[in-house]
Design an enzyme around this catalytic site. Structure first.
Site, mmCIF file in Angstrom:
data_model
loop_
_atom_site.group_PDB
_atom_site.id
_atom_site.type_symbol
_atom_site.label_atom_id
_atom_site.label_comp_id
_atom_site.label_asym_id
_atom_site.label_seq_id
_atom_site.Cartn_x
_atom_site.Cartn_y
_atom_site.Cartn_z
ATOM 1 N N ARG A 238 0.855 -1.175 0.000
ATOM 2 C CA ARG A 238 0.000 0.000 0.000
ATOM 3 C C ARG A 238 0.896 1.230 0.000
ATOM 4 O O ARG A 238 1.951 1.252 0.643
ATOM 5 C CB ARG A 238 -0.920 0.025 1.228
ATOM 6 C CG ARG A 238 -2.095 -0.956 1.154
ATOM 7 C CD ARG A 238 -3.096 -0.540 0.080
ATOM 8 N NE ARG A 238 -4.304 -1.367 0.069
ATOM 9 C CZ ARG A 238 -4.518 -2.396 -0.739
ATOM 10 N NH1 ARG A 238 -3.561 -2.755 -1.596
ATOM 11 N NH2 ARG A 238 -5.651 -3.070 -0.704
ATOM 12 N N GLU A 267 -2.871 7.864 -3.904
ATOM 13 C CA GLU A 267 -3.370 7.274 -5.138
ATOM 14 C C GLU A 267 -4.778 7.786 -5.484
ATOM 15 O O GLU A 267 -5.623 7.890 -4.592
ATOM 16 C CB GLU A 267 -3.390 5.757 -4.923
ATOM 17 C CG GLU A 267 -3.334 4.920 -6.153
ATOM 18 C CD GLU A 267 -3.081 3.454 -5.804
ATOM 19 O OE1 GLU A 267 -3.943 2.617 -6.099
ATOM 20 O OE2 GLU A 267 -2.011 3.173 -5.205
ATOM 21 N N HIS A 285 -0.859 0.416 -10.021
ATOM 22 C CA HIS A 285 -1.554 -0.528 -9.133
ATOM 23 C C HIS A 285 -2.085 -1.734 -9.915
ATOM 24 O O HIS A 285 -3.281 -2.015 -9.913
ATOM 25 C CB HIS A 285 -2.695 0.174 -8.392
ATOM 26 C CG HIS A 285 -3.046 -0.497 -7.086
ATOM 27 N ND1 HIS A 285 -3.448 0.190 -5.978
ATOM 28 C CD2 HIS A 285 -3.068 -1.816 -6.723
ATOM 29 C CE1 HIS A 285 -3.698 -0.655 -4.985
ATOM 30 N NE2 HIS A 285 -3.467 -1.878 -5.425
#
Length: 324
Positions: A238, A267, A285
């Site tokens: 993450r 993000e 991602h």
């Protein structure tokens, strides 16, 4: 009474079909997330919510969803959901672990290879028409075979990366607050070390830990300062596990050699400096982004949902205390 389910965003059709067969489905068949107010309105009165990591599931939304029994997240991570708030309200939270382990490990190792061997930079160099002739020192990088790989978090994905590292004859170090058994360490060929020792010794560091208050900025300026100037940092966990501004400074100054990033602190925004740095290999991602894996994730989320609606224990429950 017919069960009702909201699917917050586009998922693979196989999973939609599973849910339609068992419930009345309100489906936002769009790649765009629902605005917060619309999500709150459409979840009202539903028994189940199939959501994704771009959906923020907090107390106010849960309070507007009277009758909600289950939140089924299409992800292994669940930091987008206030699990404590769901538990307090008797709402089951589920996730999709295991199925994406090897696909994510593949991408993590691709970033190790790509950042270490400067593949992103090399492709841009070639496409820009700069390749005129072979040179002895053209885009030289760092060997992966025989290097030391430091793994932060030796769960399913960390272990899968370790197995790939063994194929490259790498020395494997790991740090995790919860040390694995001696049998697991021997089977994987990994050696436990302190956080500081892993940072000092590793040629490549790869992050595989959940985002928690304890892991927020696990890698910051101090940690980057302990790394070798030839070290490569890879993050497929993450974004907020890494202090992105500190990393950008470290890459720009040459404090570390390179980074391979699949996730970002804010993000989908990426730190502007990272976008300008040749030694940052960055992708959007996509760690679990194979057709087979993403399809299975969606179907697993549907299966979790159906189990709860049928009054059964779901296969992948995040907060089992709700059922106690």
């Amino acid at each position: 009474m017919r069960r009702t389910v909201l699917i917050s965003k586009h998922i693979y059709q196989e999973a939609v079909d599973q849910l339609i067969a068992r419930a009345d489905v309100d489906y936002n068949n769009s790649d765009e997330s629902l605005p917060a107010e619309e999500l709150r309105r459409r979840v009202a009165g539903k028994h189940g919510l199939v959501c994704q990591l771009t959906d923020r599931i907090g107390p106010s939304l849960l309070d507007s969803a009277e009758g909600l029994r289950v939140v089924s997240n299409v992800a292994v991570g669940f930091d987008n959901i206030d699990v404590a708030a769901a538990t307090e309200r008797g709402i089951i939270v589920t996730n999709t672990p295991g199925v994406l382990t090897d696909t994510t490990a593949d991408l993590a190792f691709a970033l190790i290879l790509g950042a270490g061997r400067r593949l992103g930079e090399a492709e841009r160099y070639l496409r820009a028409g700069r390749f005129k002739q072979w040179r002895i020192n053209l885009l030289t990088g760092w060997d992966i075979w025989g290097a030391t790989l430091g793994i932060f978090g030796l769960g399913r994905i960390g272990q899968a990366v370790a197995r790939r590292g063994r194929g490259f004859n790498m020395r494997l170090l790991y740090y995790d607050p919860y040390r694995q058994s001696e049998e697991v360490e021997q089977a994987l060929g990994v050696q436990y070390a302190s956080k500081e020792e892993v940072l000092r010794q590793a040629d490549f560091i790869t992050l595989h830990c959940a985002l928690t208050p304890e892991t927020h900025h696990l890698i910051g300026r101090e940690e980057l300062g302990l790394m070798k100037p030839t070290a490569v940092l890879v993050n497929t966990s993450r974004g907020p596990v890494v202090d992105e501004a500190a990393l950008a400074d470290a890459l720009q100054s040459g404090r570390i050699a390179a980074a391979g990033l699949d996730v970002f602190e804010h993000e989908p925004a990426v730190h502007p400096k990272l976008l300008t740095l040749e030694n940052a290999l960055i992708v959007p991602h996509i760690a679990s982004a194979s057709v087979a894996t993403r399809t299975r994730m969606c179907c697993m989320a549907a299966e979790n949902m159906i189990a709860v609606l049928d009054g059964e224990r779901p296969p992948n429950i995040v907060n089992p205390e709700v059922l106690d």
